[in-house]
Structure formats: structure tokens, C-alpha cells
Write a protein that holds these residues in place. Structure first.
Motif, PDB file in Angstrom:
ATOM      1  N   MET A   1       0.847  -1.175   0.000  1.00  9.59           N
ATOM      2  CA  MET A   1       0.000   0.000   0.000  1.00  9.59           C
ATOM      3  C   MET A   1       0.893   1.239   0.000  1.00  9.59           C
ATOM      4  N   PRO A   2       0.755   2.097  -1.003  1.00 10.60           N
ATOM      5  CA  PRO A   2       1.578   3.301  -1.043  1.00 10.60           C
ATOM      6  C   PRO A   2       1.208   4.250   0.093  1.00 10.60           C
ATOM      7  N   ASN A   3       2.195   5.009   0.522  1.00 16.27           N
ATOM      8  CA  ASN A   3       1.960   5.956   1.618  1.00 16.27           C
ATOM      9  C   ASN A   3       1.209   7.170   1.105  1.00 16.27           C
ATOM     10  N   SER A   4       0.155   7.546   1.778  1.00 20.57           N
ATOM     11  CA  SER A   4      -0.594   8.732   1.383  1.00 20.57           C
ATOM     12  C   SER A   4       0.097   9.965   1.963  1.00 20.57           C
ATOM     13  N   PRO A   5      -0.071  11.127   1.327  1.00 15.78           N
ATOM     14  CA  PRO A   5       0.597  12.348   1.799  1.00 15.78           C
ATOM     15  C   PRO A   5       0.200  12.774   3.208  1.00 15.78           C
ATOM     16  N   GLU A   6      -0.972  12.329   3.675  1.00 18.20           N
ATOM     17  CA  GLU A   6      -1.431  12.717   5.002  1.00 18.20           C
ATOM     18  C   GLU A   6      -0.904  11.793   6.104  1.00 18.20           C
ATOM     19  N   MET A   7      -0.308  10.677   5.716  1.00 23.09           N
ATOM     20  CA  MET A   7       0.168   9.706   6.691  1.00 23.09           C
ATOM     21  C   MET A   7       1.371  10.270   7.445  1.00 23.09           C
ATOM     22  N   ARG A   8       1.431   9.974   8.732  1.00 23.02           N
ATOM     23  CA  ARG A   8       2.528  10.442   9.580  1.00 23.02           C
ATOM     24  C   ARG A   8       3.846   9.781   9.192  1.00 23.02           C
ATOM     25  N   ALA A   9       4.913  10.561   9.198  1.00 22.96           N
ATOM     26  CA  ALA A   9       6.249  10.053   8.893  1.00 22.96           C
ATOM     27  C   ALA A   9       6.973   9.706  10.188  1.00 22.96           C
ATOM     28  N   ARG A  14      12.396  10.505   8.150  1.00 20.35           N
ATOM     29  CA  ARG A  14      13.091  11.793   8.141  1.00 20.35           C
ATOM     30  C   ARG A  14      14.595  11.598   7.940  1.00 20.35           C
ATOM     31  N   ASP A  15      15.136  10.555   8.545  1.00 17.96           N
ATOM     32  CA  ASP A  15      16.570  10.275   8.374  1.00 17.96           C
ATOM     33  C   ASP A  15      16.894   9.941   6.920  1.00 17.96           C
ATOM     34  N   ARG A  16      16.001   9.201   6.250  1.00 17.51           N
ATOM     35  CA  ARG A  16      16.241   8.876   4.839  1.00 17.51           C
ATOM     36  C   ARG A  16      16.196  10.130   3.976  1.00 17.51           C
ATOM     37  N   LEU A  39      16.809  21.174   5.913  1.00 17.79           N
ATOM     38  CA  LEU A  39      16.992  20.305   7.070  1.00 17.79           C
ATOM     39  C   LEU A  39      16.157  20.803   8.251  1.00 17.79           C
ATOM     40  N   GLU A  40      16.111  22.117   8.410  1.00 16.78           N
ATOM     41  CA  GLU A  40      15.287  22.682   9.478  1.00 16.78           C
ATOM     42  C   GLU A  40      13.819  22.344   9.249  1.00 16.78           C
ATOM     43  N   GLN A  41      13.364  22.469   8.001  1.00 13.09           N
ATOM     44  CA  GLN A  41      11.982  22.125   7.672  1.00 13.09           C
ATOM     45  C   GLN A  41      11.737  20.626   7.837  1.00 13.09           C
ATOM     46  N   LEU A  42      12.765  19.842   7.507  1.00 13.64           N
ATOM     47  CA  LEU A  42      12.650  18.382   7.584  1.00 13.64           C
ATOM     48  C   LEU A  42      12.261  17.930   8.986  1.00 13.64           C
ATOM     49  N   TYR A  43      12.943  18.462   9.986  1.00 11.65           N
ATOM     50  CA  TYR A  43      12.679  18.002  11.352  1.00 11.65           C
ATOM     51  C   TYR A  43      11.419  18.616  11.949  1.00 11.65           C
ATOM     52  N   LYS A  44      10.809  19.566  11.228  1.00  9.60           N
ATOM     53  CA  LYS A  44       9.497  20.077  11.624  1.00  9.60           C
ATOM     54  C   LYS A  44       8.376  19.318  10.917  1.00  9.60           C
ATOM     55  N   SER A  45       8.731  18.583   9.859  1.00  9.04           N
ATOM     56  CA  SER A  45       7.735  17.868   9.055  1.00  9.04           C
ATOM     57  C   SER A  45       7.124  16.716   9.835  1.00  9.04           C
ATOM     58  N   ARG A  46       5.825  16.507   9.574  1.00  9.12           N
ATOM     59  CA  ARG A  46       5.121  15.433  10.275  1.00  9.12           C
ATOM     60  C   ARG A  46       4.552  14.386   9.326  1.00  9.12           C
ATOM     61  N   THR A  47       4.297  14.751   8.072  1.00  7.14           N
ATOM     62  CA  THR A  47       3.648  13.817   7.152  1.00  7.14           C
ATOM     63  C   THR A  47       4.532  13.543   5.941  1.00  7.14           C
TER      64      THR A  47
END
Length: 142
Positions: A1-9, A14-16, A39-47
Motif C-alpha cells: 500500500m503506497p503511503n498517502s501524503p497525510e500519513m505520519r512520517a 526523516r533520516d532517509r 533540514l530545518e523544515q525536515l525536522y518540523k515535518s510530520r507527514t
């Protein structure tokens, strides 16, 4: 099942993405300033959708089959910390025993049997065999 954009990461996701950004920075596609911003945005990202936006303007990098860096290749052939510690303990004990032998030899005025070789010899042989024929990888806890 592909990951949907709303799914939590996850942190692993984030490391990948951080590894992808480092790869693109190393290849000159993005500057260090852009890398730091992303990188700053990356660690704020949730989905997954937020993560995807960080790399949307970059070509795909397959991290599962990316070429190994020289650091990763070096790590593979490097002895683990436990083996290094064992060799360090052997060297320290051997040095101390030889210093004691030298002091005793000089103070007794005669020839003293070189007994430190019986301390360092068997121990050194065991370490050498372990280093050459052993796995040299730390045991993984399950």
C-alpha cells in the motif's frame, strides 16, 4: 500500500530524506544554505506530503542501492571498539610488566628471567587469532 501524503512520517523516514538532501548537497544540486533550510523544515515535518515537498525539485535517489561512501566502506573493515579495547589493555599490561621487570633487573644487579613474555605471549596470541579469524563485529542485542 503506497503511503498517502497525510500519513505520519517516522524518524527513520526523516533520516532517509536527510540522507537524500546530504547526497544532493554533495553533488552540488543545492547549496549549504538551502540544505540547512531544508533540514530545518525536515525536522518540523510530520507527514509524507511535507517530506515530499522538500525533495520535489530534486531527482530521485534510491537510498537502498546508493553507492557506499568511503566512510561506510572504511567502517566495514574497521575493528569494533571491543577489540580495540582488548588490544589496548594487552599493550598497557605488557608495558607495565616490562617496566617492573626492568626495575627488578636493574635493582638486583643480575640477570632476571624475562617473565613478562609469559604474560603477554599467550594473551597476545589469543588476541591475534581473534583479530585475524574472528568476526570483529560487535554482537547485536536482540
Amino acid at each position: 500500500m503506497p503511503n498517502s501524503p497525510e500519513m505520519r512520517a517516522s524518524d527513520g523516514d526523516r533520516d532517509r530524506v536527510a540522507a537524500v538532501l546530504r547526497e544532493h548537497t554533495a553533488q552540488g544540486r543545492i547549496t549549504m544554505d538551502e540544505f540547512n533550510e531544508r533540514l530545518e523544515q525536515l525536522y518540523k515535518s510530520r507527514t509524507y506530503g511535507e517530506l515530499a515537498r522538500l525533495t520535489a525539485d530534486l531527482p530521485d535517489v534510491d537510498l537502498r542501492h546508493r553507492p557506499k561512501t568511503s566512510k561506510e566502506v572504511e567502517k566495514k573493515h574497521d575493528t569494533h571498539a571491543g577489540m580495540k579495547a582488548a588490544w589496548g589493555a594487552w599493550a598497557m599490561a605488557s608495558g607495565i610488566n616490562w617496566v617492573i621487570w626492568l626495575i627488578v633487573s636493574m635493582s638486583s644487579g643480575g640477570d632476571v628471567y624475562p617473565w613478562p613474555m609469559w604474560v603477554m605471549g599467550p594473551w597476545g596470541v589469543i588476541l591475534l587469532v581473534s583479530t585475524i579469524f574472528g568476526n570483529n563485529q560487535p554482537k547485536r542485542q536482540q
